[in-house]
Design an enzyme around this catalytic site. Structure first.
Site, PDB file in Angstrom:
ATOM      1  N   PRO A   9      36.208  46.868  28.688  1.00  0.00           N
ATOM      2  CG  PRO A   9      37.863  48.138  29.687  1.00  0.00           C
ATOM      3  CD  PRO A   9      36.523  47.311  30.108  1.00  0.00           C
ATOM      4  CG  ASN A  10      40.292  48.660  24.760  1.00  0.00           C
ATOM      5  OD1 ASN A  10      39.589  49.454  24.173  1.00  0.00           O
ATOM      6  ND2 ASN A  10      40.829  48.870  26.031  1.00  0.00           N
ATOM      7  NE  ARG A  17      42.315  44.510  23.111  1.00  0.00           N
ATOM      8  CZ  ARG A  17      41.918  44.202  24.256  1.00  0.00           C
ATOM      9  NH1 ARG A  17      40.900  43.813  24.862  1.00  0.00           N
ATOM     10  NH2 ARG A  17      43.051  44.706  25.123  1.00  0.00           N
ATOM     11  CE1 TYR A  22      43.578  39.900  25.309  1.00  0.00           C
ATOM     12  CE2 TYR A  22      44.271  41.618  23.715  1.00  0.00           C
ATOM     13  CZ  TYR A  22      44.292  41.226  24.865  1.00  0.00           C
ATOM     14  OH  TYR A  22      44.693  41.508  26.028  1.00  0.00           O
ATOM     15  CG  ASN A  73      37.523  39.182  29.693  1.00  0.00           C
ATOM     16  OD1 ASN A  73      38.113  39.981  30.300  1.00  0.00           O
ATOM     17  ND2 ASN A  73      37.746  38.643  28.457  1.00  0.00           N
ATOM     18  CB  ALA A  76      42.069  47.370  31.023  1.00  0.00           C
ATOM     19  CD  GLU A  97      39.626  36.897  36.986  1.00  0.00           C
ATOM     20  OE1 GLU A  97      39.600  36.219  38.074  1.00  0.00           O
ATOM     21  OE2 GLU A  97      40.298  37.635  36.793  1.00  0.00           O
ATOM     22  CG  HIS A  99      41.271  37.197  32.177  1.00  0.00           C
ATOM     23  ND1 HIS A  99      41.070  38.469  31.956  1.00  0.00           N
ATOM     24  CD2 HIS A  99      41.123  36.796  33.428  1.00  0.00           C
ATOM     25  CE1 HIS A  99      40.493  39.049  33.282  1.00  0.00           C
ATOM     26  NE2 HIS A  99      40.555  37.822  33.958  1.00  0.00           N
ATOM     27  NE  ARG A 106      48.873  39.470  27.743  1.00  0.00           N
ATOM     28  CZ  ARG A 106      47.923  40.536  27.332  1.00  0.00           C
ATOM     29  NH1 ARG A 106      46.505  40.076  27.674  1.00  0.00           N
ATOM     30  NH2 ARG A 106      48.155  41.541  26.946  1.00  0.00           N
TER      31      ARG A 106
HETATM   32  C1  DQA Z   1      42.070  40.328  28.932  1.00  0.00           C
HETATM   33  C2  DQA Z   1      43.414  40.549  29.571  1.00  0.00           C
HETATM   34  C3  DQA Z   1      43.499  41.802  30.308  1.00  0.00           C
HETATM   35  O1  DQA Z   1      44.617  41.953  30.876  1.00  0.00           O
HETATM   36  C4  DQA Z   1      43.198  42.908  29.009  1.00  0.00           C
HETATM   37  O2  DQA Z   1      43.442  44.027  29.577  1.00  0.00           O
HETATM   38  C5  DQA Z   1      42.112  42.676  28.205  1.00  0.00           C
HETATM   39  C6  DQA Z   1      41.719  41.383  27.970  1.00  0.00           C
HETATM   40  C7  DQA Z   1      41.819  39.032  28.351  1.00  0.00           C
HETATM   41  O3  DQA Z   1      40.773  38.608  27.919  1.00  0.00           O
HETATM   42  O4  DQA Z   1      42.460  38.240  27.764  1.00  0.00           O
HETATM   43  O5  DQA Z   1      41.453  43.540  27.807  1.00  0.00           O
HETATM   44  O6  DQA Z   1      40.898  40.312  30.057  1.00  0.00           O
END
Ligand code: DQA
Length: 146
Positions: A9-10, A17, A22, A73, A76, A97, A99, A106
């Protein structure tokens, strides 16, 4: 060898964002970077993004016997989803995985990752390059027959 890149998501809001975390590059820029890298290296790639946990679970299940490596990835859902962990365990496909941000630096609630219990490796804080590193890791380790 076929690799699936899954984004949660997002991540479709990249570029809009929180650019301080990011970056200013968009989701389309990310897809293009991955596709160009895979074209150059002759890697079969599929990229999928969803804001819905169940859709991500469905996509992992559909990967059974069709996908050889997963770069994920979960965004959240990293910090909340046992369902994604269980889906990865169910299909038993090698996974990494990724990020974009350095989650280790964080908030406390970002320190737990459920998929990490399954993934072979975690790459965090390297921006979009983390996806490329993850793809190359899977290809180097599992792509010998191609
Ligand atoms: C994320 C880190 C997560 O904590 C966050 O909720 C994201 C992006 C990252 O790519 O740094 O949406 O996965």
């Amino acid at each position: 060898m076929k690799i699936l890149v899954l984004n949660g998501p997002n991540l479709n809001m990249l570029g809009i964002r929180e650019p301080s975390l990011y970056g200013s590059q968009t989701y389309e820029n990310l897809c293009k970077l991955i596709e160009e890298h895979c074209d150059d290296k002759n890697i079969d790639i599929e990229i999928y993004q969803s804001n819905h946990e169940g859709c991500l679970v469905d996509k992992i299940q559909q990967s059974y016997k069709t996908i050889d490596g997963i770069v994920i990835n979960p965004a959240a859902y990293t910090h909340t989803s046992v369902a994604l962990l269980d889906a990865l365990k169910a299909v038993s496909i090698p996974a990494v995985e990724v990020h974009i941000s350095d989650v280790s630096k964080r908030e406390d609630f970002r320190q737990i990752s459920f998929v990490r219990y399954y993934c072979e490796k975690t790459i965090a804080g390297k921006g979009f390059d983390g996806y490329i590193e993850a793809i190359d890791y899977l290809v180097d380790k599992y792509g010998v027959e191609q």
